[in-house]
Design a protein around this motif. Structure first.
Motif, short mmCIF file in Angstrom:
data_model
loop_
_atom_site.label_atom_id
_atom_site.label_comp_id
_atom_site.label_asym_id
_atom_site.label_seq_id
_atom_site.Cartn_x
_atom_site.Cartn_y
_atom_site.Cartn_z
N ILE A 64 -40.43 70.54 -0.64
CA ILE A 64 -38.54 70.03 -0.52
C ILE A 64 -38.00 71.15 -0.73
O ILE A 64 -38.38 72.36 -1.83
N SER A 108 -41.73 77.60 4.29
CA SER A 108 -42.13 76.61 4.63
C SER A 108 -42.62 75.77 5.27
O SER A 108 -43.67 75.05 5.08
N ALA A 133 -45.55 67.54 -8.55
CA ALA A 133 -45.18 68.10 -7.75
C ALA A 133 -45.35 69.38 -7.53
O ALA A 133 -45.11 69.79 -8.80
N PRO A 175 -33.86 72.38 -2.24
CA PRO A 175 -33.28 72.10 -2.45
C PRO A 175 -31.38 73.05 -2.90
O PRO A 175 -32.04 74.51 -2.68
N PRO A 212 -46.57 67.07 -2.03
CA PRO A 212 -45.70 67.97 -2.56
C PRO A 212 -45.12 69.15 -3.23
O PRO A 212 -46.09 68.80 -4.13
N LEU A 256 -37.73 76.43 -5.08
CA LEU A 256 -35.98 76.27 -6.39
C LEU A 256 -35.30 77.79 -5.88
O LEU A 256 -35.97 78.80 -6.13
N LEU A 296 -36.46 64.82 -8.40
CA LEU A 296 -37.90 64.32 -8.50
C LEU A 296 -37.78 62.54 -8.97
O LEU A 296 -39.08 62.31 -8.03
N TYR A 340 -30.95 68.61 0.42
CA TYR A 340 -32.15 69.02 0.29
C TYR A 340 -32.92 69.14 1.87
O TYR A 340 -32.44 68.65 2.80
N GLU A 377 -36.31 69.10 3.96
CA GLU A 377 -37.20 68.38 4.24
C GLU A 377 -38.23 68.95 5.54
O GLU A 377 -37.70 68.77 5.83
N VAL A 389 -41.66 71.78 -4.47
CA VAL A 389 -40.41 71.70 -4.19
C VAL A 389 -40.15 72.97 -4.23
O VAL A 389 -40.81 73.42 -6.09
N LEU A 391 -33.15 68.61 -11.32
CA LEU A 391 -34.59 69.18 -10.52
C LEU A 391 -35.58 67.97 -11.29
O LEU A 391 -36.07 67.50 -10.47
N LEU A 399 -44.54 72.92 -7.96
CA LEU A 399 -43.26 73.36 -8.66
C LEU A 399 -43.45 75.34 -7.90
O LEU A 399 -43.94 75.85 -8.10
#
Length: 296
Positions: free
Chosen positions: A53, A42, A95, A55, A24, A28, A87, A14, A16, A26, A83, A97
Motif C-alpha cells: 500500500i 513495490s 503492517a 498512499p 502487508p 510513505l 491502517l 493509494y 495497491e 505500507v 497513517l 512500515l
C-alpha cells in the motif's frame, strides 16, 4: 491500482499491488515527492509475497480533505495519525512500515506510539520525530544553510513563492538533496503532478511553521503532539537507511540513531545515494523490508 478510501478527515488515494492475502507493507513518501518514489520498490516486494500500500499524503495527488473547515495542518502528529487511521480503514491490524522524510516521520510515530500496529520499521533518514521544544536552538551553520527553504516558508513571501513556483522550487530541492541522482525531466514531471493538489501549499507551509512553534496545531491531535514531545523510543524491529550523498539530512551513522531504538536495530549506509532513498536505491530499500518480514 489506484484506489480511494475515507480515513479520518481525509479521502486518501493509494496505490495497491500484490495479492490481498499477502503480508502487508505500507510505504510513505516525503516532501516534495510522491508515490512514484516506490514504483520500483513495490514490484520487488510483490514478488516476495507482499501486499503493498502506497498512499498519497495529505496535500498530495488525489488525496483530499473531506471538509473545507478542517485545518490544512502538516504537523507531525497529523501525519502519524493519518497513517494510523489508514491502517484502521484498510482493516490492517499490523503492517511493516517504510518511509522517508515526512513519510518516514509518520512511520516512526506509529512505531513509537502504537507499536502493536507496526510489525517492523524501515526508516530512511533515521529517527525523525521532531523535538519542537528545541527547534529554535541554532544548528551548525552548514545545517542552517541546508534548511534555507524551511526559513523561506516561514514568511508570506515564501508562501507566495511556493504558490507561484512550486515546480521550480521542488525540482531545485530534488537536485540539491540528491546531487548524484541523475533524474530526467520526465521523472520529475510525473511526480510534480502530485503538487497540483489544491491543499499542497497550505499543508507544506503549515508543516514548516509548526515544527518551529510558529503556528498552532490541529486541536484534535494535541494529545499526540504532547506524547511526541517526550521523544518516545521505538521498540519494534527497525532498519535505518542513510544516503551517503544526502545533503539535507547528512548521515549520522549507526551511533547517531541507536539511542532512539530499543528493539532489533540495524543501520545501512548507501554510497552515492541522496535523500530520496527508495527511488534512488529501490533494491536496498526493498531488501530491508524483506529482511524485517523474515523476522516476523
Amino acid at each position: 491500482m489506484l484506489k480511494q478510501i475515507e480515513a479520518g478527515s481525509l479521502s486518501i488515494a493509494y496505490d495497491e499491488s500484490g495479492d490481498a492475502s499477502g503480508w502487508p507493507v505500507v510505504l510513505l513518501h516525503g516532501f516534495p515527492y510522491d508515490i512514484l518514489a516506490y514504483e520500483n520498490v513495490s514490484p520487488l516486494l510483490v514478488a516476495r509475497g507482499a501486499r503493498v500500500i502506497v498512499p498519497y499524503l495529505r496535500g498530495y495527488g488525489p488525496t483530499r480533505f473531506l471538509s473545507d473547515s478542517t485545518l490544512r495542518s502538516g504537523e507531525q502528529a497529523v501525519l502519524g495519525n493519518d497513517l494510523r487511521l489508514l491502517l484502521d480503514a484498510l482493516k490492517l491490524e499490523k503492517a511493516i512500515l517504510g518511509g522517508f522524510d515526512w513519510g518516514g516521520r509518520a512511520a516512526c510515530i506509529v512505531a513509537a506510539l502504537w507499536p502493536e500496529r507496526c510489525a517492523g520499521l524501515v526508516t530512511a533518514n533515521g529517527y525523525s520525530i521532531q523535538n519542537i521544544a528545541k527547534s529554535l536552538e541554532p544548528s551548525a551553520p552548514e545545517r542552517e544553510y541546508a534548511h534555507w527553504y524551511q526559513y523561506y516558508f516561514h514568511n508570506e513571501r515564501g508562501r507566495a513563492g511556493l504558490t507561484q513556483n512550486r515546480r521550480e522550487i521542488c525540482r531545485l530541492l530534488w537536485t540539491l538533496w540528491s546531487p548524484e541522482w541523475r533524474f530526467g525531466a520526465e521523472t520529475f514531471e510525473r511526480s510534480a503532478l502530485a503538487f497540483d493538489n489544491p491543499d499542497f501549499v497550505e499543508v507544506v507551509i503549515h508543516s514548516y511553521r509548526h515544527r518551529y512553534g510558529l503556528v498552532i496545531g490541529d486541536a484534535s491531535v494535541a494529545g499526540i503532539e504532547q506524547a511526541l514531545a517526550a521523544q518516545p523510543v521505538i521498540a519494534v524491529p527497525a532498519i535505518v537507511l542513510e544516503g551517503e550523498a544526502d545533503t539535507v539530512d547528512p548521515a549520522l551513522g549507526a551511533d547517531g540513531h541507536r539511542r532512539h531504538f530499543l528493539g532489533h536495530f540495524a543501520h545501512r549506509l548507501l554510497p552515492h545515494i541522496g535523500h530520496n532513498i527508495p527511488q534512488e536505491a529501490p533494491e536496498p530499500f526493498a531488501e530491508a523490508i524483506v529482511a524485517l518480514h523474515a523476522q516476523c
